[in-house]
Write a protein that holds these residues in place. Structure first.
Motif, PDB file in Angstrom:
ATOM      1  N   ARG A 297       0.857  -1.155   0.005  1.00 37.49           N
ATOM      2  CA  ARG A 297       0.059   0.056  -0.037  1.00 37.49           C
ATOM      3  C   ARG A 297       0.730   1.397  -0.095  1.00 37.49           C
ATOM      4  O   ARG A 297       0.566   2.359  -0.733  1.00 37.49           O
ATOM      5  N   ALA A 298       2.038   1.182   0.606  1.00 35.11           N
ATOM      6  CA  ALA A 298       2.740   2.243   0.578  1.00 35.11           C
ATOM      7  C   ALA A 298       3.257   2.708  -0.390  1.00 35.11           C
ATOM      8  O   ALA A 298       3.480   3.825  -1.083  1.00 35.11           O
ATOM      9  N   ILE A 299       4.023   1.611  -1.358  1.00 32.78           N
ATOM     10  CA  ILE A 299       4.547   1.814  -2.475  1.00 32.78           C
ATOM     11  C   ILE A 299       3.508   2.271  -3.670  1.00 32.78           C
ATOM     12  O   ILE A 299       3.595   3.338  -4.374  1.00 32.78           O
ATOM     13  N   ASP A 300       2.323   1.729  -3.729  1.00 31.18           N
ATOM     14  CA  ASP A 300       1.405   1.919  -4.423  1.00 31.18           C
ATOM     15  C   ASP A 300       0.968   3.453  -4.321  1.00 31.18           C
ATOM     16  O   ASP A 300       0.545   4.197  -5.272  1.00 31.18           O
ATOM     17  N   ALA A 301       0.650   3.913  -2.947  1.00 35.34           N
ATOM     18  CA  ALA A 301       0.190   5.307  -2.751  1.00 35.34           C
ATOM     19  C   ALA A 301       1.471   6.439  -3.209  1.00 35.34           C
ATOM     20  O   ALA A 301       1.135   7.226  -3.915  1.00 35.34           O
ATOM     21  N   ALA A 302       2.751   5.891  -2.985  1.00 39.97           N
ATOM     22  CA  ALA A 302       3.794   6.723  -3.517  1.00 39.97           C
ATOM     23  C   ALA A 302       3.685   6.867  -4.951  1.00 39.97           C
ATOM     24  O   ALA A 302       3.934   8.137  -5.485  1.00 39.97           O
ATOM     25  N   PHE A 303       3.249   5.899  -5.675  1.00 40.57           N
ATOM     26  CA  PHE A 303       3.526   5.754  -7.220  1.00 40.57           C
ATOM     27  C   PHE A 303       2.134   6.027  -7.824  1.00 40.57           C
ATOM     28  O   PHE A 303       1.811   5.834  -9.010  1.00 40.57           O
TER      29      PHE A 303
ATOM     30  N   HIS B 123       1.661   8.496 -11.081  1.00 41.94           N
ATOM     31  CA  HIS B 123       2.445   7.912 -12.048  1.00 41.94           C
ATOM     32  C   HIS B 123       1.617   6.882 -12.708  1.00 41.94           C
ATOM     33  O   HIS B 123       1.545   6.843 -13.712  1.00 41.94           O
ATOM     34  N   ALA B 124       1.118   5.957 -11.790  1.00 46.19           N
ATOM     35  CA  ALA B 124       0.476   4.767 -12.268  1.00 46.19           C
ATOM     36  C   ALA B 124      -0.609   5.348 -13.036  1.00 46.19           C
ATOM     37  O   ALA B 124      -1.224   4.486 -13.808  1.00 46.19           O
ATOM     38  N   ASP B 125      -1.375   6.224 -12.583  1.00 45.43           N
ATOM     39  CA  ASP B 125      -2.670   6.771 -13.122  1.00 45.43           C
ATOM     40  C   ASP B 125      -2.533   7.298 -14.440  1.00 45.43           C
ATOM     41  O   ASP B 125      -3.054   6.825 -15.459  1.00 45.43           O
TER      42      ASP B 125
END
Length: 378
Positions: A350-356, A359-361
């Motif tokens: 969750r932490a890495i997904d939130a940070a990126f 960019h991921a969107d």
């Protein structure tokens, strides 16, 4: 002052005087060996590492007994130390000179604790630590140049996973206890005190207005000395513990049924005075554990484990749990309760997904907001 002279027999005699003015001498076949020896001795004197060759002639038992008599051990610790030395160390090492005992000797002795005496790994380490403490003291006293207890291979101690009692089990245990000890169960599970600390609580330690408890002493039962009030286990054991409402309520009911003076013990033996551990276990604890259907062997420390597990489940940090339990450091807490802390894999994702996230969107969608499927190379 040091010197080297050739003897009539062709040997080279090297001599020096130590810091106390005593003369020491050795003979060598070659002058270069004599000079090397003097250089080493001189360097050790200048750096404060000098050890009188005659100091290590004292036997291990003689020095260990002096060390044991000088140590301010608690009665229980003193008894254990004496047993470690007399039963396991003296028969093998007792009559040997301190300086003659090598690391190989210590490895052989330590291995014998398992093979010959059939001691459990944890007991081997406890006995070894006692003997190692003697050698460390001998090195500090300049009886020996260094301790022979370094780099010794000891048997691994299997880590037992604590299975804490549930709230339902704690309540069931309290229900089965004699009336005078029911609040003790709730108190133990709600504060995490060690059994001796729990028995040592006096009314003056409780601040009902601030809802806190000052842990300042413990009650210990020592063979030959009976029950006594004594200092806590370590400096970090002295602590202030928050009292939850469930503990406050249990205390209020208990003190109404079993009143105590300001300097009186909150929990007492049936005949009055501090609780005797052996009597408590035989006449109250073990019977109640069985009646409550708890696992065989469940001891008073189970209340402490229940407290720790509740804090961990609520998300308290290792540092906070360590301070509440009065552990010396957080490493000690992790050594016992590491398996109870929640796995961090999901939090990591969750932490890495939130940070990126932004960019991921942009990768998943085009400028017009239409999702772009990932490209796969053929």
């Amino acid at each position: 002052m040091a010197s080297i002279k050739k003897r009539p027999n062709g040997k080279w005699r090297a001599r020096y005087r130590d810091v106390e003015g005593k003369e020491h001498a050795r003979h060598f076949d070659k002058r270069v060996d004599a000079q090397r020896w003097l250089d080493e001795v001189t360097a050790s004197i200048l750096t404060g590492q000098y050890v009188d060759p005659r100091a290590g002639r004292e036997t291990f038992e003689t020095y260990a007994e002096q060390w044991r008599a000088a140590k301010p051990h608690r009665p229980g610790t003193a008894k254990a130390v004496k047993q470690h030395l007399t039963r396991y160390a003296y028969p093998v090492l007792g009559r040997r000179h301190l300086s003659a005992i090598t690391t190989s000797d210590m490895q052989s002795w330590a291995t014998g604790l398992t093979k010959t005496h059939k001691l459990a790994p944890s007991t081997v380490r406890t006995v070894f630590n006692t003997v190692a403490a003697v050698f460390r003291a001998a090195a500090k006293d300049r009886k020996i140049a260094r301790t022979p207890c370094e780099d010794i291979d000891l048997p691994a101690v299997p880590r037992k996973k604590i299975v804490p009692l549930s709230v339902a089990q704690v309540l069931a245990l309290a229900e089965q206890m004699p009336a005078r000890y029911r609040a003790l169960v709730i108190f133990g599970a709600g504060t995490g005190l060690r059994p001796g600390e729990l028995f040592g609580v006096q009314v003056r330690h409780i601040n009902f207005f601030k809802r806190t408890l000052d842990v300042e002493q413990q009650v210990q039962q020592t063979p030959g000395q009976g029950v006594r009030v004594c200092e806590l286990k370590t400096a970090s054991s002295y602590r202030t513990v928050p009292l939850p409402q469930v503990v406050i309520d249990a205390l209020a009911q208990h003190l109404q049924a079993f009143p105590a003076e300001h300097d009186g013990f909150v929990f007492t033996a049936p005949e009055g005075g501090p609780i005797t551990y052996s009597h408590f276990m035989d006449n109250a604890w073990r019977r109640s554990v069985k009646a409550a259907g708890l696992p065989v062997g469940t001891g008073p420390h189970a209340l402490r484990h229940a407290y720790a597990s509740a804090l961990i489940a609520a998300g308290e940090s290792v540092k906070a749990v360590s301070e509440r339990l009065g552990h010396t450091n957080a490493a000690m807490t992790l050594n016992v309760y590491a398996h109870l802390f929640p796995d961090s894999e999901d939090r990591t994702r969750r932490a890495i997904d939130a940070a990126f996230q932004d960019h991921a969107d942009s990768v998943r969608t085009g400028t017009d907001g239409v999702t772009t499927p990932p490209q796969v190379n053929p």
